[in-house]
Design a protein around this motif. Structure first.
Motif, PDB file in Angstrom:
ATOM      1  N   PRO A 184       0.819  -1.222   0.000  1.00  0.00           N
ATOM      2  CA  PRO A 184       0.000   0.000   0.000  1.00  0.00           C
ATOM      3  C   PRO A 184       0.853   1.272   0.000  1.00  0.00           C
ATOM      4  CG  PRO A 184      -0.764  -1.534   1.662  1.00  0.00           C
ATOM      5  CD  PRO A 184       0.556  -2.039   1.183  1.00  0.00           C
ATOM      6  N   PHE A 185       2.035   1.200   0.613  1.00  0.00           N
ATOM      7  CA  PHE A 185       2.913   2.364   0.677  1.00  0.00           C
ATOM      8  C   PHE A 185       3.500   2.715  -0.683  1.00  0.00           C
ATOM      9  CE2 PHE A 185       4.054   1.136   5.317  1.00  0.00           C
ATOM     10  CZ  PHE A 185       2.855   1.674   5.752  1.00  0.00           C
ATOM     11  N   ARG A 186       3.380   1.787  -1.636  1.00  0.00           N
ATOM     12  CA  ARG A 186       3.965   2.060  -2.941  1.00  0.00           C
ATOM     13  C   ARG A 186       3.023   2.849  -3.833  1.00  0.00           C
ATOM     14  NH1 ARG A 186       5.405  -3.558  -4.911  1.00  0.00           N
ATOM     15  NH2 ARG A 186       5.193  -4.556  -2.874  1.00  0.00           N
ATOM     16  N   GLY A 187       1.786   3.026  -3.381  1.00  0.00           N
ATOM     17  CA  GLY A 187       0.839   3.808  -4.173  1.00  0.00           C
ATOM     18  C   GLY A 187       0.485   5.088  -3.446  1.00  0.00           C
ATOM     19  N   ARG A 188      -0.400   5.869  -4.052  1.00  0.00           N
ATOM     20  CA  ARG A 188      -0.729   7.126  -3.396  1.00  0.00           C
ATOM     21  C   ARG A 188      -1.886   6.937  -2.422  1.00  0.00           C
ATOM     22  NH1 ARG A 188      -4.991  10.123  -5.719  1.00  0.00           N
ATOM     23  NH2 ARG A 188      -4.101  12.060  -4.962  1.00  0.00           N
ATOM     24  N   PHE A 189      -2.062   7.886  -1.553  1.00  0.00           N
ATOM     25  CA  PHE A 189      -3.223   7.913  -0.664  1.00  0.00           C
ATOM     26  C   PHE A 189      -3.981   9.197  -0.940  1.00  0.00           C
ATOM     27  CE2 PHE A 189      -0.553   4.904   1.478  1.00  0.00           C
ATOM     28  CZ  PHE A 189      -1.461   3.982   1.963  1.00  0.00           C
ATOM     29  N   ALA A 190      -5.297   9.161  -0.722  1.00  0.00           N
ATOM     30  CA  ALA A 190      -6.089  10.343  -1.042  1.00  0.00           C
ATOM     31  C   ALA A 190      -6.665  10.945   0.229  1.00  0.00           C
ATOM     32  CB  ALA A 190      -7.204   9.965  -2.006  1.00  0.00           C
ATOM     33  N   LEU A 191      -6.660  12.276   0.279  1.00  0.00           N
ATOM     34  CA  LEU A 191      -7.306  12.975   1.391  1.00  0.00           C
ATOM     35  C   LEU A 191      -8.809  12.738   1.297  1.00  0.00           C
ATOM     36  CD1 LEU A 191      -5.368  16.358   1.065  1.00  0.00           C
ATOM     37  CD2 LEU A 191      -5.010  14.610   2.817  1.00  0.00           C
ATOM     38  N   LEU A 192      -9.462  12.596   2.456  1.00  0.00           N
ATOM     39  CA  LEU A 192     -10.919  12.452   2.455  1.00  0.00           C
ATOM     40  C   LEU A 192     -11.565  13.829   2.351  1.00  0.00           C
ATOM     41  CD1 LEU A 192     -11.539   9.854   5.322  1.00  0.00           C
ATOM     42  CD2 LEU A 192     -11.581   9.442   2.853  1.00  0.00           C
ATOM     43  N   PRO A 193     -12.755  13.894   1.730  1.00  0.00           N
ATOM     44  CA  PRO A 193     -13.470  15.170   1.730  1.00  0.00           C
ATOM     45  C   PRO A 193     -13.883  15.533   3.157  1.00  0.00           C
ATOM     46  CG  PRO A 193     -14.819  13.418   0.765  1.00  0.00           C
ATOM     47  CD  PRO A 193     -13.466  12.835   1.033  1.00  0.00           C
ATOM     48  N   VAL A 194     -13.863  16.818   3.462  1.00  0.00           N
ATOM     49  CA  VAL A 194     -14.202  17.267   4.814  1.00  0.00           C
ATOM     50  C   VAL A 194     -15.291  18.333   4.718  1.00  0.00           C
ATOM     51  CG1 VAL A 194     -13.326  18.279   6.935  1.00  0.00           C
ATOM     52  CG2 VAL A 194     -11.800  16.949   5.496  1.00  0.00           C
ATOM     53  N   GLU A 195     -16.319  18.196   5.558  1.00  0.00           N
ATOM     54  CA  GLU A 195     -17.356  19.229   5.573  1.00  0.00           C
ATOM     55  C   GLU A 195     -17.245  20.071   6.835  1.00  0.00           C
ATOM     56  OE1 GLU A 195     -21.315  17.777   4.792  1.00  0.00           O
ATOM     57  OE2 GLU A 195     -20.498  16.571   3.140  1.00  0.00           O
ATOM     58  N   LEU A 196     -17.127  21.378   6.648  1.00  0.00           N
ATOM     59  CA  LEU A 196     -16.967  22.302   7.778  1.00  0.00           C
ATOM     60  C   LEU A 196     -17.771  23.568   7.495  1.00  0.00           C
ATOM     61  CD1 LEU A 196     -13.081  22.054   7.928  1.00  0.00           C
ATOM     62  CD2 LEU A 196     -14.616  21.059   9.618  1.00  0.00           C
ATOM     63  N   ASP A 197     -17.945  24.406   8.518  1.00  0.00           N
ATOM     64  CA  ASP A 197     -18.595  25.677   8.201  1.00  0.00           C
ATOM     65  C   ASP A 197     -17.592  26.599   7.504  1.00  0.00           C
ATOM     66  OD1 ASP A 197     -17.086  27.100  10.123  1.00  0.00           O
ATOM     67  OD2 ASP A 197     -18.421  26.298  11.679  1.00  0.00           O
ATOM     68  N   GLU A 198     -18.124  27.700   6.969  1.00  0.00           N
ATOM     69  CA  GLU A 198     -17.363  28.468   5.987  1.00  0.00           C
ATOM     70  C   GLU A 198     -15.967  28.906   6.448  1.00  0.00           C
ATOM     71  OE1 GLU A 198     -18.192  32.335   3.282  1.00  0.00           O
ATOM     72  OE2 GLU A 198     -19.937  31.259   4.037  1.00  0.00           O
ATOM     73  N   GLU A 199     -15.934  29.438   7.667  1.00  0.00           N
ATOM     74  CA  GLU A 199     -14.664  29.984   8.147  1.00  0.00           C
ATOM     75  C   GLU A 199     -13.602  28.886   8.263  1.00  0.00           C
ATOM     76  OE1 GLU A 199     -12.845  32.019  12.126  1.00  0.00           O
ATOM     77  OE2 GLU A 199     -15.004  31.672  12.011  1.00  0.00           O
ATOM     78  N   LEU A 200     -14.010  27.749   8.846  1.00  0.00           N
ATOM     79  CA  LEU A 200     -13.065  26.646   9.001  1.00  0.00           C
ATOM     80  C   LEU A 200     -12.704  26.049   7.646  1.00  0.00           C
ATOM     81  CD1 LEU A 200     -14.389  24.787  12.175  1.00  0.00           C
ATOM     82  CD2 LEU A 200     -12.669  26.576  11.990  1.00  0.00           C
ATOM     83  N   GLN A 201     -13.695  26.039   6.752  1.00  0.00           N
ATOM     84  CA  GLN A 201     -13.456  25.474   5.426  1.00  0.00           C
ATOM     85  C   GLN A 201     -12.306  26.200   4.720  1.00  0.00           C
ATOM     86  OE1 GLN A 201     -16.018  22.887   4.236  1.00  0.00           O
ATOM     87  NE2 GLN A 201     -14.066  22.332   3.313  1.00  0.00           N
ATOM     88  N   GLN A 202     -12.230  27.505   4.953  1.00  0.00           N
ATOM     89  CA  GLN A 202     -11.146  28.277   4.341  1.00  0.00           C
ATOM     90  C   GLN A 202      -9.780  27.804   4.833  1.00  0.00           C
ATOM     91  OE1 GLN A 202     -11.608  32.450   4.966  1.00  0.00           O
ATOM     92  NE2 GLN A 202     -12.865  32.697   3.120  1.00  0.00           N
ATOM     93  N   GLU A 203      -9.696  27.575   6.127  1.00  0.00           N
ATOM     94  CA  GLU A 203      -8.454  27.063   6.703  1.00  0.00           C
ATOM     95  C   GLU A 203      -8.118  25.708   6.102  1.00  0.00           C
ATOM     96  OE1 GLU A 203      -6.427  28.524   9.666  1.00  0.00           O
ATOM     97  OE2 GLU A 203      -7.199  29.877   8.118  1.00  0.00           O
TER      98      GLU A 203
END
Ligand SMILES: [Zn+2]
Length: 704
Positions: A184-203
């Motif tokens: 598994p380390f030989r391939g890439r990993f993907a970030l999961l989508p994250v749902e946040l309110d607007e201000e945090l989403q910007q961060e």
């Protein structure tokens, strides 16, 4: 040479010459001329220029590079730091400083300056970022931080100028095919989508952005603030874990991923996060074992070989005809030291274990080093093995001053259960050997179910699975098992293990036909529904699992591939059929292998290469069939090879002869002699194949 004042400046700043280095142009040209052949003079000139022009970045970076080439790293660093104190945001000085720090202090101590250089340099000087990233990848590889290796290589590919990109892609492909790295380390990993309110989403978006340019510590810092505000958000913990892993902080990464697995609702996603955490745990687990070696000086090699050959506990291996490199050419003989002596009547069901591999080397012509024996064994066995060798070698073995073992490789304890080597009595054939191996694998898997496991709080998988709260952990431990087995050379079907543990079968992954399969994490490949994939995706799937060499996944991919004419054509039919044949061989399924060879022959195009291709196929089929020395098709196959090729390509006979001897099939050597008077009318007549060149390098079996 006239310089256009409105052309980009030669210092590479991107500014126009008129507004950049015009005032020192003639000096810069002088430096350029001196720098390779008269570095001392260049250094002197640069120092005097810097004294007058304290704001010129190009002067200080040039001087730093002259100094580093001379090994004066401290001086180089001082010059750069001094300049950056006055101009803190100059990207090239930062990149140069990061380079010096990385080379002298290593990545961990240089993170800050490296990430600052990435941040300020990525847009204008991506080539500098690419160069640094590939150097970091090398350091990460030495430190055994595989996820960071891959991600830094991928970063350097993204940032590299076109003329460097291919070389870096090769490095990446090379890394991806390394068997010693858990797949598994030989391939890439993907970030999961994250749902946040607007201000945090910007961060959150900012973190993703800096992650894109390799600034994984800044990304992790942004994310740490986010998880402080939303400690129950599993996706946040998951992504934080990835940032840390890419940044080479394995322990902290594992912690975040364990946490993510506790919080993520979707079962399979949680299992994959936990599996990744468990795999990272194994990387820094102190509970490990080693393969070690001892080198013993010896004398009178031929006399030594005679003694070794005569001992019942020591079995000589067939000689390897491919003496490609110098070291191979020095090998006088290779032996296995067995746990028990071989009896005259070998019991096929009870073959002894191999305690150590012993290689005897002749003296090296070019240097002082005399003949020696190299003993390789597990750390637990090395002492016993060295003593056994010394017993047999007697006076021919030199002093034991250097019997202190040196490590060859280190493996997590989890691999130990699947680490064995059975002595391979050639006359029994590889097929029998694989059967024995399969039985050992089955009993090891049984043991795995019952054995306490650290990742399950010291409960066995069977015990832990009784508690429904443990299902994520147990599900993950099955994936970890798959990875461990693959690393040790086995790819068992774990469906039965899952059903015995009562854990859910992983759900099929939904994909749409535009999705790039190659960007999926390798841990998810087992969940692909191959029949739903587009032709292109099936080809990518097959290529990817072939690179990773996961037998079970290859089997699934290629079975789908041969159902699809367009995809098959794109992959090349011959390659596909041979891949299937390899799977069949590993599974000891000779009838499936025969089918594959028939398909492969059917796909040979009638062109000038046809004769050679058919020859290769015949030799390959022979080598497959020799796995079972009693195979009934063998005599007929040998006869047809003899009739077809021996006259036209005489050197084939030697290749076949050696192959028969090495596979313990000397009883078939007679088949290579033409039978007296009329071999049954099967005379082969040369047709247009006549032209087949016999001067090209011959393909030799046994290399795949
Ligand atoms: Zn300039």
């Amino acid at each position: 040479m006239a310089h256009d004042p409105y052309a980009p400046c030669m210092c590479g700043s991107g500014k126009k010459l008129k507004f950049c280095c015009q005032d020192i142009l003639s000096d810069l040209v002088k430096v350029e001329k001196l720098i390779d052949n008269q570095p001392e003079a260049a250094e002197k000139l640069l120092r005097s220029l810097i004294a007058q022009h304290t704001d010129k970045e190009v002067l200080v970076t040039q001087l730093a590079s002259v100094l580093t080439r001379k090994g004066q790293f401290d001086d180089a660093r001082e010059q750069l730091v001094d300049f950056l104190r006055r101009h803190p945001d100059e990207p090239r000085a930062l990149l140069a400083l990061a380079d010096v720090c990385l080379a002298t202090q290593g990545f961990d101590a240089s993170r800050r300056v490296i990430h600052r250089a990435f941040q300020l340099g990525a847009r204008q000087f991506p080539a500098g970022v690419a160069m640094l990233a590939s150097q970091i990848a090398q350091q990460m590889a030495r430190a055994g931080r595989a996820m960071a290796v891959r991600e830094h290589l991928a970063l350097s590919v993204r940032m590299a100028p076109p003329e460097r990109r291919n070389a870096l892609l090769m490095q990446l492909a090379n890394f991806e095919s390394q068997r010693t790295v858990p797949y598994p380390f030989r391939g890439r990993f993907a970030l999961l989508p994250v749902e946040l309110d607007e201000e945090l989403q910007q961060e959150e978006s900012r973190a993703r952005k800096v992650s894109q340019i390799g600034c994984w510590e800044p990304a992790a810092i942004l994310y740490s603030r986010l998880v402080e505000k939303q400690p129950q958000n599993g996706a946040l913990w998951h992504n934080l874990g990835l940032f840390r892993a890419w940044d080479g902080r394995i322990e902290e990464a594992a912690k975040a991923l364990h946490k993510a697995a506790d919080l993520i609702d979707d079962y399979d996603t949680a299992v994959e996060a936990e599996a990744l955490a468990q795999l990272l745990d194994l990387e820094f687990d102190t509970d490990a074992y080693s393969i070690v070696q001892v080198s013993v000086p010896v004398e009178s090699v031929s006399q030594l070989l005679t003694s070794l050959d005569a001992d019942g506990r020591i079995a000589r291996m067939p000689s390897n005809a491919n003496e490609e490199n110098e070291e191979q050419a020095r090998v006088a003989a290779e032996y296995e030291l067995l746990a028990e002596p071989l009896s005259d009547e070998v019991d096929p069901e009870n073959l002894p274990d191999v305690l150590a591999d012993i290689t005897v080397y002749d003296a090296e012509d070019s240097s002082e080093s005399g003949p020696q024996a190299l003993i390789v064994a597990l750390d637990d066995d090395i002492k016993k093995a060295t003593e056994a060798f010394r017993d047999v070698a007697g006076d021919l073995a030199g002093s034991d001053d250097n019997d202190e073992p040196t490590p060859v490789s280190r493996l997590p304890q989890a691999c130990r259960l699947f680490d064995w080597k059975t002595h391979h009595a050639e006359h029994l054939g590889s097929s029998h050997f694989r059967k024995i191996d399969r039985q050992r694998l089955d009993s090891a898997l049984q043991k795995w179910l019952e054995q306490p496991s650290k990742s399950l709080g010291d409960e066995s998988p069977l015990e832990a699975a009784k508690d429904a709260n443990n299902l994520v952990k147990v599900g993950a431990s099955v994936i970890t098992l798959d990875v461990v087995c693959n690393r040790m050379g086995y790819d068992p079907d774990l469906a039965e293990i899952r059903s015995r543990l009562g854990i859910p079968v992983p759900l099929k992954l939904e994909t749409d036909e535009n999705e790039a399969i190659t960007s999926l994490p390798l841990l998810q490949f087992a969940r692909l529904a191959e029949s739903d994939l587009s032709d292109d995706q099936v080809v990518d799937f097959t290529n990817r699992v072939t690179l990773v060499r996961h037998l079970l996944l290859i089997e699934r991919a290629v079975a789908e591939l041969i159902k699809r004419p367009t995809a098959l054509e794109r992959f090349t039919p011959m390659r596909a059929h041979m891949l299937r044949a390899t799977v069949a061989r590993e599974k000891n399924d000779l009838s499936m292998a025969s089918e594959c060879f028939a398909d492969a022959r059917g796909s040979v195009a009638e062109n000038q290469d046809a004769f050679r291709t058919k020859l290769e196929l015949d030799i390959r089929e022979l080598s497959f069939r020799l796995d079972d020395p009693t195979d009934r098709e063998l005599p007929a196959l040998l006869t047809s090879i003899r009739e077809r090729y021996f006259v036209k390509i005489p050197e084939i006979e030697e290749v076949i002869r050696e192959e028969l001897v090495n596979s313990g099939c000397t009883h078939l050597l007679d088949q290579l002699q033409p039978a007296a008077a009329g071999a049954g009318g099967g005379l082969w007549t040369p047709e247009k194949e006549e032209k087949a060149a016999s001067s090209e390098k011959l393909w030799v079996p046994g290399q795949d």
